[in-house]
Design a protein around this motif. Structure first.
Motif, PDB file in Angstrom:
ATOM      1  N   TYR A 240       6.703   2.470  49.556  1.00 25.61           N
ATOM      2  CA  TYR A 240       7.504   3.713  49.561  1.00 25.61           C
ATOM      3  C   TYR A 240       7.073   4.573  50.749  1.00 25.61           C
ATOM      4  CZ  TYR A 240      10.323   4.374  45.281  1.00 25.61           C
ATOM      5  OH  TYR A 240      11.296   4.333  44.317  1.00 25.61           O
ATOM      6  N   GLY A 242       5.074   3.773  53.344  1.00 27.27           N
ATOM      7  CA  GLY A 242       5.088   3.124  54.651  1.00 27.27           C
ATOM      8  C   GLY A 242       6.474   3.017  55.252  1.00 27.27           C
ATOM      9  N   VAL A 243       7.433   2.541  54.459  1.00 31.67           N
ATOM     10  CA  VAL A 243       8.781   2.350  54.996  1.00 31.67           C
ATOM     11  C   VAL A 243       9.405   3.699  55.338  1.00 31.67           C
ATOM     12  CG1 VAL A 243      11.100   1.498  54.535  1.00 31.67           C
ATOM     13  CG2 VAL A 243       9.133   0.157  53.816  1.00 31.67           C
ATOM     14  N   ALA A 244       9.272   4.667  54.426  1.00 31.80           N
ATOM     15  CA  ALA A 244       9.857   5.987  54.677  1.00 31.80           C
ATOM     16  C   ALA A 244       9.254   6.591  55.947  1.00 31.80           C
ATOM     17  CB  ALA A 244       9.621   6.900  53.478  1.00 31.80           C
ATOM     18  N   GLY A 245       7.942   6.520  56.087  1.00 33.31           N
ATOM     19  CA  GLY A 245       7.272   7.096  57.250  1.00 33.31           C
ATOM     20  C   GLY A 245       7.737   6.463  58.548  1.00 33.31           C
ATOM     21  N   THR A 246       7.768   5.139  58.576  1.00 33.63           N
ATOM     22  CA  THR A 246       8.153   4.438  59.791  1.00 33.63           C
ATOM     23  C   THR A 246       9.626   4.673  60.128  1.00 33.63           C
ATOM     24  OG1 THR A 246       6.463   2.745  59.631  1.00 33.63           O
ATOM     25  CG2 THR A 246       8.457   2.127  60.776  1.00 33.63           C
ATOM     26  N   LEU A 247      10.463   4.650  59.104  1.00 29.53           N
ATOM     27  CA  LEU A 247      11.893   4.842  59.321  1.00 29.53           C
ATOM     28  C   LEU A 247      12.156   6.215  59.937  1.00 29.53           C
ATOM     29  CD1 LEU A 247      14.297   3.060  58.766  1.00 29.53           C
ATOM     30  CD2 LEU A 247      14.643   4.259  56.625  1.00 29.53           C
ATOM     31  N   LEU A 248      11.466   7.224  59.447  1.00 25.15           N
ATOM     32  CA  LEU A 248      11.668   8.571  59.983  1.00 25.15           C
ATOM     33  C   LEU A 248      11.196   8.661  61.422  1.00 25.15           C
ATOM     34  CD1 LEU A 248      10.775  10.677  56.863  1.00 25.15           C
ATOM     35  CD2 LEU A 248      13.025  10.265  57.861  1.00 25.15           C
TER      36      LEU A 248
END
Lengths: 355, 355
Positions: A240, A242-248
């Motif tokens: 949750y 990691g993906v959210a952070g990288t996507l942003l």
């Protein structure tokens, strides 16, 4: 009901003691009926307390000379540091001097201490850590997300049962659905643990089991209670983040590289921020360690004041609804059922031998 | 080097045969030296082929009267449907009539068929499925992401070794780092599998092991080769999809609810789309099943033409660099090492008994 006494570890977490004391006092000011017990270095705690207005008769400071570090081996820390805020807080719960204990400190020490000091409810094999995670529909309880790295099928069944009680009574979800984390929808898919657990969950009358839940569908809100071992639960929680952070980061980088992107980015900044706030795992407070003889809540290590405030409010609701009493009853019933089933099996064996 | 023959399952995947034939022909037009073998219902495949211009001497259609469905039990399907595109394609690889086989069809059938029909390289315990996943730095190889749900420590070591060869030679990464998926950075953390595997990886001279990788750090690009069992690997893959999908829905919903949000949203639409394209797991083509006596590539079930085109290009590079020859050599060396170690241990035991 007598006054609810909530013990808070003022020394645990990256932002302690400042954010912890701030959050605890904010909760007290919203729920003036609480009794707050702050554990930690007294000087440091009192220095923080001076910053706020609150009802002093509802705040108790318990001085603890020791602090358990995040990297300390948990079993060792719990047995050696008797005057740490974690050991003292858990001991207060065991002795009935506090109704619950909240800490943003060492997860390992809280898990070990919860079992060793507070103790398990009768019939509970392994207390799981359950976390509320955000979904498109609201939130789900991910259980276990940190306590039992190698789980057994019958433990997962108990996680499902306790999670159902928690969601029904502490979170007011009428008929919580239960799903097991799996790699596909079909029953024959999965690893050995899932394959063994699936039929047990299906046969369990205390829960509303809806089958396998693929990880892809968890953020969409596939089930109210998401059952898994702690290794997988931890992966899900961390993905949750990691993906959210990288996507942003990727989105931000792209917006900066074009004029319409920059203009648009400036316009959406505020609405984007509010959207992400809704999708922030921390807003639901802490993760309860279920199945103990008292409530122990693990708050995120990076908890800010608002998360501590929410965790305190969560504890209050947990007690108002007597969630632990309901879990206790259910687990005792289950233990009794198993005892009877075993006895019946034994008698059947004996009569077989006689004939 | 003789002409590279790539067999493609024209019937596998949600968009077959249209997208499959389109992608395969696009790859042929970019790599005119290839020989393309399309397997499937001949009428359907030829009808699709009519839509494109290409060198007909480089395309062969092999009629297969059967199709393996996505929900069919794999072992049964492989043993019964001898005239399916999957069984025929894998058989061509085994017989040396094709150099590689690509399918977007049933993962289970491809995994079982790969082992049973194509066969493992000497010394390989269990072939893993490796997928290239997008990161902030480019991509990582997640291995195993689908084949071995319950893995053993020594299998994970082989995944790390084969993954290193793949990243070095097929993906041109000079000194690929290897990390094991774990719930914390410390060696003593993890489930039983990780705890047993960690020291084996550290002692392995063929890889550049950097220790534990938390799921949170995977999207940031924590290691080039990310080793895990297939259950955890699947969770990680699916969480990429799930979190990104939900987050975008949440963002879209919020932007629509305010005027600046709507204006900004319109401006960022194009740059956002291009950012997400970079972060799309499918753009790297398919997932190779490593450790077999030939190359078998599983493409995503929802593969579009571009993904099939990329998978074909990936196969071409794999052969140009003789990746399988290098894996074969390494695995044979490892098997020989183990044989010698066992023999030495036996002799030591024997001499102990004598003395």
């Amino acid at each position: 009901m007598s006054m609810l006494r909530i013990a808070v570890d003022a020394m645990g977490g990256d932002l302690a003691p400042g954010a912890i004391v701030e959050g605890a006092i904010a909760a007290l000011n919203e729920h003036p009926e609480l009794m707050l017990i702050l554990l930690g270095k007294e000087d440091a705690v009192r220095a923080e307390l001076k910053k706020y207005k609150y009802d002093e008769s509802h705040v108790q400071v318990v001085h603890c000379s020791e602090v358990i570090g995040m990297a300390e081996p948990p079993v060792n820390a719990i047995s050696k540091k008797k005057d740490s805020s974690i050991v003292r807080g858990l001991t207060m719960v065991r002795k009935g001097e506090a109704d619950s204990f909240i800490s943003a400190g060492s997860t390992g020490a809280i898990l070990v201490g919860g079992q060793v000091i507070v103790g398990r409810l009768k019939g509970v094999d392994r207390p799981p850590l359950g976390a509320l995670i955000p979904t498109e529909k609201g939130f789900s309880l991910l259980i276990d997300c940190g306590a039992n790295m190698d789980a057994r099928p019958e433990w997962l069944v108990q996680f499902a049962q306790m999670g159902t009680v928690y969601m029904k009574h502490a979170m007011k979800i009428a008929d919580p659905t239960v799903g097991i984390v799996n790699v596909g929808a079909e029953e024959e898919k999965g690893n050995a643990l899932v394959k063994e657990t699936f039929p047990l969950l299906r046969a369990c009358p205390e829960i509303h089991f809806i089958g396998s839940v693929e990880a892809r569908d968890i953020p969409a809100g596939a089930a109210d209670v998401i059952v898994t071992d702690a290794f997988s639960g931890n992966l899900i929680m961390k993905m949750y983040e990691g993906v959210a952070g990288t996507l942003l980061k990727v989105i931000k980088g792209t917006l900066k590289s074009s004029v319409p992107g920059m203009l648009g980015g400036a316009l959406i900044k505020k609405p984007l921020k509010s959207a992400l706030k809704d999708f922030d795992a921390s807003r639901y407070g802490g993760a309860p360690l279920l199945g103990l003889k008292g409530l122990v809540v693990k708050a995120h290590g990076s908890s800010k004041a608002v998360e501590i405030k929410n965790a305190v409010a969560q504890c209050a609701l947990f007690y108002e609804e007597d969630v632990n009493g309901k879990i206790k009853l259910l687990m005792e019933e289950q233990a009794e059922k198993q005892r009877k089933a075993k006895k019946a099996a034994k008698e059947a064996d004996a009569s077989k031998e006689q004939s």
